[in-house]
Design a protein around this motif. Structure first.
Motif, PDB file in Angstrom:
ATOM      1  N   VAL A 299       0.867  -1.178   0.000  1.00  0.00           N
ATOM      2  CA  VAL A 299       0.000   0.000   0.000  1.00  0.00           C
ATOM      3  C   VAL A 299       0.904   1.228   0.000  1.00  0.00           C
TER       4      VAL A 299
ATOM      5  N   ARG B  95      -2.343   1.066  -4.548  1.00  0.00           N
ATOM      6  CA  ARG B  95      -1.587  -0.180  -4.603  1.00  0.00           C
ATOM      7  C   ARG B  95      -0.170   0.137  -5.082  1.00  0.00           C
TER       8      ARG B  95
ATOM      9  N   LEU C 245      -7.799  -1.146  -3.782  1.00  0.00           N
ATOM     10  CA  LEU C 245      -7.455  -1.618  -2.436  1.00  0.00           C
ATOM     11  C   LEU C 245      -8.669  -2.101  -1.650  1.00  0.00           C
TER      12      LEU C 245
END
Length: 571
Positions: free
Chosen positions: A277, A294, A353
């Motif tokens: 992340v 991402r 995400l």
């Protein structure tokens, strides 16, 4: 027109600083000369092309019922302050003050001015209105380049629609969409309409008209099937579903002293980029925000602006980041337990995400990361949005086919503006029931000089420009091979006069130059047809007609040359 009187300073070598084909050829063929970065003098050949491009646009605007205005190029700052764009436009707006100290701007666009004029409409019975103009615009581009493609001073055809309601706006938008497709077809520009962001113009829908070109500075994402195309600032794609393991019950910290980038974390700690992340810190209208992506995805800043409605947007400076998170970039994260309890920052996350588990991100401690992050459990996301840049090969959002990404030149843009400008300027008309209503607006633009560059980008070869019929500086060049031969010169004059009488835009090359040099100039400049008049042909009672696009040559009787060319030009 006689070539001996024409100012067309052609060059035999490419200019050293020209990369784009249009820049190189427009300079070499004597159409333009640079005054300074982003500012070009249009020489006589370019003025002729510009006039024909404008005429094509004017005819199509007239066809949809638009009326032509001329609006001031210099605007009072107060007008732009009323819509909030005085600050939103930032450094791209040229600003100045007059002798009385009044703030002024050189217009980048004219929505505010049009709305001020519309204040006198008075009644819904005067709607709809379609208004347009050709006006010089100014934009302080930080990196003007590629000749006429990215400049700081240019001519824009901008038109505006005013309607009673959204259904009316839909009709005006559709009229412009159809008109633009006809315009670009007539200009020889292979433009495609793509979904686009409205940017600081505001409004609901917008379509950009893009000309695929290696010289383009925009990226278009399109499906080979032809059912989807969008500017990269707007484009979406499908993502393959990801099956994550459950991960640990709570995130686990681990030391990463030498991993400050996505690539280093992958190489040194075996964490794939797609399982990371990435935490970016942005300033949105003077407030800090965390943006989560991402690890292998890139943020599109325009998508972030569109998702938040922020007017001013920029990456945070390192000192701002350290003050807020107590860590430097490379170790940042949005796990709730790792954030200061009173951080006050909005957290935005890309849709890629959503639902992800067992991910790795920064711990907000220099040289430390955490793994086993469950986004839903461990991160308090305030807003979800599509923020990522689409990459070539990803599935089309409509049919699933692999998408392609191509360079393109933006040659036109149409917007549904909504009520932003009419509300800000207090525009009201009496409706059918006597109550006041606010008209709804659309805005529609074509850059004239950029369109000229796009024509050249799409229509050239190794010998020079290949102008489409209708926009070339001249339709026909009559090339006299023997200027000193009175009989040959008389035949060339006869053909020249006959073409002019038939309404053909023709130039007689009467220069005392070698035939090869004359032919090269005609090819370089890109005149669609060449009539060659020489001693041998005159003796046979014929001339040669050569098509620039195909290179094909036919021999015709002298008196048939003009009718034959008129037929070719009107075919």
């Amino acid at each position: 027109m006689r070539w001996s009187q024409l100012y067309a300073p052609t060059l035999r070598q490419d200019p050293a600083d020209a990369e784009a084909a249009s820049h190189r050829l427009l300079v070499r063929a004597g159409f333009v000369r640079q005054l300074m970065a982003g500012h070009y003098s249009l020489l006589p050949l370019a003025v002729r092309v510009r006039a024909k491009v404008i005429q094509v646009i004017r005819e199509e605007m007239t066809r949809i019922g638009a009326q032509e205005f001329i609006l001031p190029a210099m605007h009072p700052a107060d007008l732009w302050r009323r819509t909030g764009r005085w600050d939103a436009m930032g450094e791209e707006m040229f600003r100045l003050t007059d002798r009385r100290g009044t703030d002024l701007a050189l217009g980048m666009t004219h929505e505010e001015v049009i709305a001020s004029v519309a204040a006198e409409l008075g009644s819904y019975r005067r709607l709809p209105q379609l208004w347009y103009q050709f006006q010089t615009k100014f934009r302080d581009e930080p990196r003007p380049r590629s000749g006429l493609i990215r400049v700081r001073e240019f001519t824009m055809k901008d038109s505006y629609s005013l309607d009673v309601d959204e259904a009316g706006l839909d009709r005006s938008f559709a009229l412009h969409d159809e008109a633009y497709r006809r315009i670009f077809a007539r200009l020889g520009v292979p433009a495609i309409g793509v979904e686009a962001s409205s940017g600081n113009m505001g409004g609901s829908d917008s379509v950009e008209f893009m000309c695929p070109s290696e010289a383009g500075e925009d990226l278009v994402v399109r499906c080979p099937s032809g059912d989807y195309a969008a500017n990269v600032e707007k484009a979406a794609s499908r993502l393959d579903p990801v099956a994550d393991g459950p991960g640990p019950p709570v995130p686990e910290r681990f030391d990463t002293p030498h991993a400050r980038t996505i690539e280093e974390l992958t190489r040194l700690h075996d964490v794939p980029a797609e399982r990371q992340v990435k935490t970016l810190v942005y300033v949105l209208d003077d407030r800090l925000a965390l943006v989560l992506m991402r690890g292998d995805h890139a943020l599109v800043e325009q998508k972030l602006a569109d998702a938040t409605g922020a007017v001013a947007i920029r990456p945070a400076h390192q000192e701002e980041i350290v003050a807020a998170l107590k860590a430097a970039p490379g170790s940042l994260g949005a796990v709730t337990a790792a954030l200061p309890p009173d951080h006050g920052m909005t957290i935005l996350a890309d849709e890629a995400l959503r639902g992800r588990r067992d991910m790795t991100t920064g711990a907000n401690v220099d040289g430390v990361h955490v793994r086993g992050v469950d986004i839903a459990r461990d991160v308090a996301v305030d807003h979800w949005a599509d923020l990522r840049e689409v990459r070539a090969g990803e599935p089309c959002p409509r049919c699933g086919a692999p998408l392609e990404v191509v360079d393109a030149i933006e040659v036109g843009h149409i917007f549904k503006l909504g009520y932003r400008y009419t509300e800000a300027m207090g525009v009201r008309v009496l409706g059918p029931d006597g109550a006041e209503i606010t008209p709804i607006m659309g805005s529609y633009g074509i850059g004239v000089e950029r369109a000229i560059a796009a024509i050249v980008e799409a229509n050239h070869d190794d010998a020079g420009i290949v102008w489409p019929v209708g926009v070339a500086p001249f339709d026909v060049a009559v090339v006299l091979l023997n200027p000193g031969d009175a009989e040959v010169a008389a035949v060339a004059e006869r053909v020249h006069t006959a073409l002019g009488a038939a309404g053909v835009d023709v130039v007689l090359d009467d220069r005392d130059e070698r035939p090869g040099a004359k032919f090269k100039d005609v090819e370089l400049i890109g005149i669609p047809y060449r009539v060659t008049v020489g001693r041998r042909g005159v003796d046979a009672g014929t001339v040669e007609i050569t098509a620039r696009a195909s290179g094909e040559t036919v021999v015709v009787p002298v008196d048939e040359a003009a009718p034959r060319l008129v037929g070719l030009l009107t075919a």
